[in-house]
Design a protein around this motif. Structure first.
Motif, PDB file in Angstrom:
ATOM      1  N   ASP A 174      37.124  23.141   2.568  1.00 33.65           N
ATOM      2  CA  ASP A 174      36.159  24.288   3.460  1.00 33.65           C
ATOM      3  C   ASP A 174      34.849  24.416   3.064  1.00 33.65           C
ATOM      4  O   ASP A 174      35.691  25.857   2.248  1.00 33.65           O
ATOM      5  CB  ASP A 174      37.411  24.836   4.621  1.00 33.65           C
ATOM      6  CG  ASP A 174      36.659  24.848   5.707  1.00 33.65           C
ATOM      7  OD1 ASP A 174      35.831  24.498   5.947  1.00 33.65           O
ATOM      8  OD2 ASP A 174      37.510  25.687   6.331  1.00 33.65           O
ATOM      9  N   ALA A 210      48.854  18.911   6.264  1.00 33.68           N
ATOM     10  CA  ALA A 210      48.736  18.309   8.001  1.00 33.68           C
ATOM     11  C   ALA A 210      47.397  17.439   8.237  1.00 33.68           C
ATOM     12  O   ALA A 210      46.879  17.006   9.149  1.00 33.68           O
ATOM     13  CB  ALA A 210      48.664  20.126   8.338  1.00 33.68           C
TER      14      ALA A 210
ATOM     15  N   LEU B 140      40.688  36.814   5.849  1.00 34.72           N
ATOM     16  CA  LEU B 140      39.824  37.095   7.309  1.00 34.72           C
ATOM     17  C   LEU B 140      37.796  37.271   6.922  1.00 34.72           C
ATOM     18  O   LEU B 140      37.620  35.676   7.681  1.00 34.72           O
ATOM     19  CB  LEU B 140      39.867  37.220   8.656  1.00 34.72           C
ATOM     20  CG  LEU B 140      41.896  37.372   8.349  1.00 34.72           C
ATOM     21  CD1 LEU B 140      42.129  38.581   9.826  1.00 34.72           C
ATOM     22  CD2 LEU B 140      41.762  36.633   9.429  1.00 34.72           C
ATOM     23  N   ASN B 147      32.577  30.101   7.682  1.00 32.12           N
ATOM     24  CA  ASN B 147      32.814  29.649   8.451  1.00 32.12           C
ATOM     25  C   ASN B 147      31.667  29.788   9.643  1.00 32.12           C
ATOM     26  O   ASN B 147      32.013  28.930  10.695  1.00 32.12           O
ATOM     27  CB  ASN B 147      34.439  29.040   9.663  1.00 32.12           C
ATOM     28  CG  ASN B 147      35.041  27.985   8.463  1.00 32.12           C
ATOM     29  OD1 ASN B 147      35.456  27.274   8.607  1.00 32.12           O
ATOM     30  ND2 ASN B 147      35.639  28.903   7.450  1.00 32.12           N
TER      31      ASN B 147
ATOM     32  N   LEU C   7      54.300  16.944  12.084  1.00 31.38           N
ATOM     33  CA  LEU C   7      53.591  18.855  11.932  1.00 31.38           C
ATOM     34  C   LEU C   7      54.524  19.623  11.325  1.00 31.38           C
ATOM     35  O   LEU C   7      54.286  19.885   9.984  1.00 31.38           O
ATOM     36  CB  LEU C   7      52.460  19.134  12.766  1.00 31.38           C
ATOM     37  CG  LEU C   7      51.149  18.401  12.653  1.00 31.38           C
ATOM     38  CD1 LEU C   7      50.788  18.474  13.927  1.00 31.38           C
ATOM     39  CD2 LEU C   7      50.160  18.196  10.946  1.00 31.38           C
ATOM     40  N   GLY C 248      51.321  27.569   9.693  1.00 26.64           N
ATOM     41  CA  GLY C 248      50.709  26.688   8.713  1.00 26.64           C
ATOM     42  C   GLY C 248      49.921  25.213   8.529  1.00 26.64           C
ATOM     43  O   GLY C 248      49.082  24.997   8.312  1.00 26.64           O
ATOM     44  N   SER C 249      51.142  24.743   9.362  1.00 25.66           N
ATOM     45  CA  SER C 249      50.763  22.890   9.221  1.00 25.66           C
ATOM     46  C   SER C 249      50.452  22.989  11.102  1.00 25.66           C
ATOM     47  O   SER C 249      49.894  22.734  11.238  1.00 25.66           O
ATOM     48  CB  SER C 249      52.294  22.606   9.313  1.00 25.66           C
ATOM     49  OG  SER C 249      52.349  21.370   9.515  1.00 25.66           O
ATOM     50  N   GLY C 253      47.053  22.198  12.760  1.00 21.45           N
ATOM     51  CA  GLY C 253      46.896  19.880  12.959  1.00 21.45           C
ATOM     52  C   GLY C 253      46.426  20.018  15.188  1.00 21.45           C
ATOM     53  O   GLY C 253      46.615  19.429  14.430  1.00 21.45           O
ATOM     54  N   ASP C 256      42.183  22.428  14.212  1.00 13.15           N
ATOM     55  CA  ASP C 256      41.003  22.204  13.285  1.00 13.15           C
ATOM     56  C   ASP C 256      39.978  21.458  14.410  1.00 13.15           C
ATOM     57  O   ASP C 256      38.725  22.242  14.202  1.00 13.15           O
ATOM     58  CB  ASP C 256      41.428  22.034  11.849  1.00 13.15           C
ATOM     59  CG  ASP C 256      41.965  22.699  10.748  1.00 13.15           C
ATOM     60  OD1 ASP C 256      42.505  24.235  11.180  1.00 13.15           O
ATOM     61  OD2 ASP C 256      42.304  22.022   9.788  1.00 13.15           O
ATOM     62  N   ALA C 257      40.389  20.734  14.910  1.00 12.22           N
ATOM     63  CA  ALA C 257      39.213  19.937  15.466  1.00 12.22           C
ATOM     64  C   ALA C 257      38.244  20.543  16.404  1.00 12.22           C
ATOM     65  O   ALA C 257      37.095  20.010  16.418  1.00 12.22           O
ATOM     66  CB  ALA C 257      39.976  18.976  16.834  1.00 12.22           C
ATOM     67  N   ALA C 259      37.879  24.180  15.900  1.00 15.69           N
ATOM     68  CA  ALA C 259      37.328  25.868  15.027  1.00 15.69           C
ATOM     69  C   ALA C 259      36.633  25.142  14.364  1.00 15.69           C
ATOM     70  O   ALA C 259      35.448  25.552  13.743  1.00 15.69           O
ATOM     71  CB  ALA C 259      38.797  26.040  14.456  1.00 15.69           C
ATOM     72  N   GLY C 260      36.811  23.811  14.064  1.00 18.69           N
ATOM     73  CA  GLY C 260      35.502  23.085  13.474  1.00 18.69           C
ATOM     74  C   GLY C 260      35.460  24.114  11.331  1.00 18.69           C
ATOM     75  O   GLY C 260      34.503  23.385  10.903  1.00 18.69           O
ATOM     76  N   GLY C 261      36.393  24.354  10.810  1.00 16.24           N
ATOM     77  CA  GLY C 261      37.288  23.833   9.783  1.00 16.24           C
ATOM     78  C   GLY C 261      38.491  24.514   9.300  1.00 16.24           C
ATOM     79  O   GLY C 261      39.178  24.515  10.425  1.00 16.24           O
ATOM     80  N   SER C 262      39.361  24.539   8.696  1.00 15.28           N
ATOM     81  CA  SER C 262      40.184  24.714   7.879  1.00 15.28           C
ATOM     82  C   SER C 262      40.809  26.105   8.493  1.00 15.28           C
ATOM     83  O   SER C 262      39.999  26.994   7.645  1.00 15.28           O
ATOM     84  CB  SER C 262      40.446  24.298   6.916  1.00 15.28           C
ATOM     85  OG  SER C 262      42.056  24.337   6.441  1.00 15.28           O
ATOM     86  N   THR C 263      42.020  26.059   9.710  1.00 17.57           N
ATOM     87  CA  THR C 263      42.808  28.031   9.634  1.00 17.57           C
ATOM     88  C   THR C 263      43.851  27.870   8.981  1.00 17.57           C
ATOM     89  O   THR C 263      44.129  29.097   9.883  1.00 17.57           O
ATOM     90  CB  THR C 263      42.928  27.371  11.631  1.00 17.57           C
ATOM     91  OG1 THR C 263      43.100  26.421  11.635  1.00 17.57           O
ATOM     92  CG2 THR C 263      41.484  27.501  12.634  1.00 17.57           C
ATOM     93  N   ARG C 264      43.994  26.942   8.068  1.00 18.66           N
ATOM     94  CA  ARG C 264      45.461  27.535   7.300  1.00 18.66           C
ATOM     95  C   ARG C 264      45.145  28.476   6.810  1.00 18.66           C
ATOM     96  O   ARG C 264      45.970  29.570   6.441  1.00 18.66           O
ATOM     97  CB  ARG C 264      45.746  26.652   6.397  1.00 18.66           C
ATOM     98  CG  ARG C 264      46.935  26.287   6.419  1.00 18.66           C
ATOM     99  CD  ARG C 264      47.861  25.839   4.936  1.00 18.66           C
ATOM    100  NE  ARG C 264      46.959  26.189   3.697  1.00 18.66           N
ATOM    101  CZ  ARG C 264      46.884  25.337   2.637  1.00 18.66           C
ATOM    102  NH1 ARG C 264      47.348  24.628   2.234  1.00 18.66           N
ATOM    103  NH2 ARG C 264      46.489  26.557   1.697  1.00 18.66           N
ATOM    104  N   VAL C 266      43.886  31.241   7.853  1.00 22.77           N
ATOM    105  CA  VAL C 266      43.917  32.017   8.575  1.00 22.77           C
ATOM    106  C   VAL C 266      44.645  32.293  10.017  1.00 22.77           C
ATOM    107  O   VAL C 266      45.370  33.164   9.695  1.00 22.77           O
ATOM    108  CB  VAL C 266      42.558  31.812   9.722  1.00 22.77           C
ATOM    109  CG1 VAL C 266      42.980  32.688  11.008  1.00 22.77           C
ATOM    110  CG2 VAL C 266      41.140  32.107   9.359  1.00 22.77           C
TER     111      VAL C 266
END
Lengths: 412, 357, 292
Positions: A174, A210, B140, B147, C7, C248-249, C253, C256-257, C259-264, C266
């Protein structure tokens, strides 16, 4: 103020004769790379290849009697250290720079163009720098990430039963680098009517479970993995673990022998990657290097690295740079400065480093050299090429390059 | 001998509180300022552009952080994010055609607002927990910048600064940018020294030393902690903008990563908490030491003095750098400012070893 | 549903592997009140040590034991040379000191042993463990088991004679001195044990991602585990690890689809922030945190 101007004038007079004898000075390349932070997975071998190739050229008598000298410094991937190293090396007379770090290269692009010195950005930096009119002094030299994605897609189209109706997943880190192939693949999906979806995993990519649970449920026919360093071997492991056949895994250029050992050399058999440069020492340049540089003990690092993927990429970058210098000296009459070297680069035509790399032609418009490459497959022991040197979908890549370059001209 | 103290006496609070009451100190300040002003004339572009200029900007950043950490005692491990907010705000405003002076002001205000939100955590916890909370906020902010392409600037994630003029003065060439950064650093140093002499500064120090004791004497910790975050974030945001326009001239996310936050904290600590001269010395140390070490080691290697592998040579500066941070904390926890102070005191009474009292 | 379970399970196992990195942090904090931000670097060093031993020709089990001995000794050394002089200094000084140690180790270890990633094969196959439609990661399964064993062992250790002394020391330094316990020795031993815990984390993570300096970035998830579970609670390491891993999983899971990015990251950041805002001492931490 006037006093200082006079002093400056006097200094220039005093330096005048020195400048005239500068012809005998070695040609200096600034290889100011990141040996301690993000790029450690590649910098060591890459830089070793670069230095060893320059040693070979010097051992063979240089170009027209002129020797080459590498200025090597660590930048730690920090822009401010890169800027200092750049300014210092420029003061020492370097006319070509290679940072192998996207953040540092980005920080230097403007300055290099203003100073009229050559910045090569092989496999890093701005992809749109391939637009020679907008970036006259920046040379990606090798295929951009856009071209790499295009070549991988083309391989599937030619050898794996066509792209039509297929599902392709891009699993990427990312970051801006990871997202780079997305627009190309989206355009291609429309043109070749396949389905495409991107999945991002968090940096640095040591944990991706994940994401792969999701990828498996997408049931892709092929997976492109787009990361670097340790994250790449984690990607391959997770893909295999999630039942994706190794044969259907395609990687960006950053997948090397070390990653294969990490995954397990047998488990990774069948994984394919984009390849910019041939691997191994089975090549005239590499065998001369072994003979004249490595065996006499003049090498810059461990012998085990000689011929590895990243080592050979380093060799190829310097082969192109030295070729450019040769052309510049042959065809120019003035001293060899940044502008002359730039013109030398733009004279490169069908240069393939004696078979080490695809034949590239660099023009004023195209600094990418055509976007060539091939696909190689891991056999369990080595990378075996499964396609010829090729270039693919350059019309789409070019539109992406031009869009980026236009944005740059517009202020960004 | 060097510092002639005879005849210096105070007959009122105003004179007792004036800055640099000893003439020798005044002369030193004047001399340093004169050198700084003339620097573009006698310092080569290499040293001006890649040593002195970044040193000034980072000193300003260290001072901004020291305002919070040194005066108010609030730890902050996400200060690079505050600066990033300033840098991105200013560059977007400037690209939209807002005059540079206003863009910088906007940068400060945006940073102040968001930075004060960071500070909300300080109302609840302190010490280690504040470190962790600010660290999380750094992540954050980084995530949002990377992003949201509208902020970071599209696929290449690079925003270039347009050429700007500050109230009619162009900020383009190296010396113009140098003078702009110098002006900001001097302004901030003066501000810092004067804050210490105001009731606001004393309130912050009271809170740093013991917050409920401060509350007892009528200093509202809530209000003053938030104000400390507000002020520090404002100047931090402006410093971020100065960093972008005067030094990098382009903004990318990596310029404001977590590592930079750590470096800023190291600058403040190595320099000496809450000290102006410490801010400058600490910034110089943390910023320039790795660069100088890298060059020195490369020169030693080139001259054959040390014969080490390329890999170890590249890592040596990192090793020395870490070791020196440890060394400072172990042997001189009050930082470079204390060392400066010791030297000054030595010369204050020279040729005697001690003062009479 | 199988997706959710997958997950959940993989997240829980990953979380336990984060706990391994967090365990050392808690042990040191519990005994001496020192937040050891160099724990990530210790994990990296332990992994390098294990790799170097294997590379030298030792079998894996011997390499792990040798690495554990080395890291125990290194923990004692760090405590004696660096941390003991810092007693009584403000927390920020200690935090910076451990960060300085982190920088030092990140230079020293890859500088001496090589910066390129090293493979560390501990013989766990790639094939997943499949239950129904749930694919479990075999390496994480092993990691989770090792984590549970080590955390359990630490808990039991605190019931032994030495462990009881450690607990006494962590409760009250002055009172321990008064009854004749050596506070210094107890703290030193906790550093040594933290070194051993780093070997567990280093070997398991090193086998998953390869051994290089990026192992030290495990500090961030470890901090989240510690904050959530309670900074001085071993029980908290276990529960916090599970929670950080699962959240975080599972959340990325599903998110993300969109958010357009990896949210882990966050999610991890929000865990830290929300815990500090709502319950600073974490789930099991001692509630004597000075509040304002």
């Amino acid at each position: 103020m006037r006093l200082f101007a006079k002093l400056g004038f006097a200094a220039a007079l005093a330096l005048g004769p020195a400048a005239a004898t500068a012809q005998e000075e070695p040609i200096k390349f600034g290889l100011l790379q990141d040996f301690t932070a993000v790029y450690t997975f590649v910098s060591g071998e890459y830089n070793q290849g670069q230095q060893d190739y320059l040693t070979l050229v010097n051992e063979e008598g240089g170009i027209d009697g002129r020797m080459f000298e590498a200025i090597v410094r660590d930048t730690g991937n920090e822009p401010q250290r890169g800027i200092e190293a750049y300014n210092r090396a420029r003061e020492e007379g370097a006319i070509l720079f290679d940072f192998l770090s996207t953040p540092v290269s980005r920080a230097i692009v403007d300055q290099a163009m203003q100073d009229e010195v050559v910045l090569i950005t092989p496999l890093h930096g701005r992809g749109d720098a391939a637009a020679g009119q907008t970036f006259p002094y920046v040379f990606p030299v090798m295929a951009t990430y856009w071209s790499q994605a295009a070549i991988l897609a083309d391989y599937i189209n030619e050898n794996e039963g066509g792209l039509e109706g297929k599902k392709i997943a891009l699993v990427h880190i990312d970051s801006p680098f990871g997202r780079e192939p997305t627009p190309i693949l989206e355009d291609l999906a429309e043109q070749e009517s396949f389905e495409f979806r991107a999945f991002a995993y968090p940096s640095p990519g040591n944990e991706q479970s994940a994401v792969w649970s999701e990828v498996r449920r997408y049931r892709p026919d092929a997976v492109f993995i787009w990361g670097a360093g340790g994250g790449q071997s984690v990607s391959v492991r997770e893909a295999i673990r999630n039942g994706i056949s190794a044969e259907n895994i395609y990687s960006v250029v950053w997948l090397a022998e070390t990653d294969a050992q990490n995954v397990g050399v047998d488990a990774m058999e069948g994984v394919k990657r984009y390849e910019a440069v041939a691997t191994g020492t089975d090549n005239p340049i590499l065998s001369r290097m072994v003979e004249q540089v490595i065996e006499p003990g003049l090498g810059a690092g461990g012998e085990a690295n000689v011929g590895s993927s990243y080592y050979n990429i380093g060799v190829a970058t310097m082969a192109v740079a030295v070729e450019a210098a040769r052309l510049a000296i042959e065809n120019g009459d003035g001293p060899l400065d940044g502008t002359a070297l730039k013109n030398g680069f733009e004279m490169i035509e069908d240069f393939d480093a004696e078979g080490l790399m695809p034949p590239i032609t660099i023009t004023t418009e195209d600094h990418q050299g055509g976007g060539f490459g091939r696909v190689a497959r891991w056999t369990g022991e080595e990378w075996e090429p499964v396609s010829d040197w090729t270039t693919a979908y350059q019309d789409i890549v070019r539109s992406e390059i031009d869009a980026g370059a236009a944005e740059y001209s517009g202020g960004n | 001998m060097f510092y002639r103290l005879s005849g210096i006496h105070h007959t009122g609070y105003a004179s007792a509180h004036r800055l640099w009451s000893v003439p020798a100190d005044r002369w030193q300040v004047v001399a340093v300022l004169a050198l700084a002003l003339l620097a573009p004339l006698f310092v080569s572009d290499l040293y001006l552009g890649s040593y002195v200029l970044p040193w000034l900007v980072w000193s300003a950043a260290a001072l901004s952080l020291s305002l919070l950490m040194g005066l108010a005692g609030q730890l902050h491990f996400g200060y690079a994010a505050v600066m990033a907010i300033g840098a991105y705000t200013s560059i977007h405003l400037a690209q939209a055609g807002v005059p540079f002076a206003l863009a910088i002001l906007g940068a400060g205000l945006t940073s102040a607002v968001i930075g004060t939100l960071f500070g909300a955590a300080a109302l609840r916890v302190k010490g280690l927990y504040l470190v962790m909370a600010t660290l999380a906020m750094q992540y954050l902010v980084d995530w949002v910048i990377v992003n949201v392409p509208a902020i970071s600037g599209g696929a290449q994630a690079t925003l270039r600064t347009p050429d700007v003029t500050f109230l009619g003065l162009p900020v383009e060439t190296l010396s113009q940018r140098y003078y702009f950064a110098l002006a900001w650093a001097v302004l901030l140093a003066l501000f810092f020294m004067n804050v210490k002499r105001t009731s606001f500064g004393r309130a912050l120090i009271a809170i740093r030393d013991k917050d409920f004791a401060a509350a007892v004497i009528g200093v509202d910790p809530f209000r003053f902690k938030l104000m400390a975050f507000l002020t520090s974030s404002f100047v931090g945001g402006v410093t971020g903008a100065v960093l972008a326009f005067c030094y990098y001239r382009a903004v990318t996310p990596e310029q404001f990563s977590f590592n930079v936050s750590i470096q800023l904290v190291a600058m403040v600590l190595v320099g000496g908490l809450g000290s102006v001269i410490g801010g400058f010395l600490g910034a110089g140390f943390v910023l320039l030491l790795p660069i100088i070490l890298t060059n020195a080691i490369a020169d030693l290697g080139a001259s054959g003095w040390i014969d080490l592998s390329q890999n170890l040579m590249a890592h040596l500066p990192l090793i020395f750098y870490g070791a020196m941070i440890i060394g400072f904390l172990l042997f001189e926890p009050l930082g470079l400012a204390k060392i400066y102070d010791n030297v000054r005191k030595y010369f204050l009474v020279w040729p005697f070893r001690h003062s009479g009292s | 549903m199988a997706y959710f379970l997958e997950l959940l399970v993989n997240g829980a196992l990953v979380g336990l592997m984060y706990s391994l990195a967090a365990l050392g942090f808690v042990l040191i904090y519990k005994s001496s009140g020192v937040p050891n931000l160099a724990q990530g670097a210790l994990v990296m060093m332990a992994a390098y040590a294990a790799w170097a031993m294997v590379d030298f020709g030792l079998p894996l089990w011997a390499a792990v034991i040798a690495a554990a001995a080395l890291m125990f000794a290194f923990g004692l050394l760090v405590e004696r040379v660096l941390l003991r002089p810092m007693v009584g200094q403000p927390v920020i000084m200690v935090v910076m000191l451990t960060l300085g140690l982190e920088i030092l180790l990140r230079g020293l270890v890859p500088g001496l042993l090589g910066a390129a990633p090293k493979p560390l094969d501990i013989g766990i196959g790639l094939a997943p463990v499949i239950v129904g439609d749930v694919f479990m990661n075999r390496a994480y399964l092993v990691g989770g088991v090792v984590a549970v064993v080590l955390i359990g062992a630490s808990m039991l250790f605190f019931r032994t004679r030495l462990g009881t002394k450690l607990r006494a020391v962590s409760d009250d330094h002055v009172a321990s001195w008064a009854v004749g316990l050596s506070v210094e020795r107890a703290i030193a031993i906790s550093w040594g044990i933290a070194g051993i815990a780093a070997v567990g984390a280093g070997v398991l993570w090193g086998s998953v991602q390869g051994v290089d300096w990026t192992l030290s970035s495990l500090l961030f998830p470890a901090v989240a585990v510690v904050i959530l579970g309670g900074i001085d609670s071993i029980k908290g390491v276990f529960v916090g690890g599970l929670a950080v891993g699962i959240l975080g999983s599972v959340i990325p899971g599903y998110l993300d689809a969109y958010a357009g990015g990896s949210t882990r990251d966050v999610v991890t950041s929000l865990i830290i922030l929300l815990t500090i805002m709502i319950r600073p001492y974490g789930i099991f931490g001692r509630e004597d945190i000075e509040r304002i």
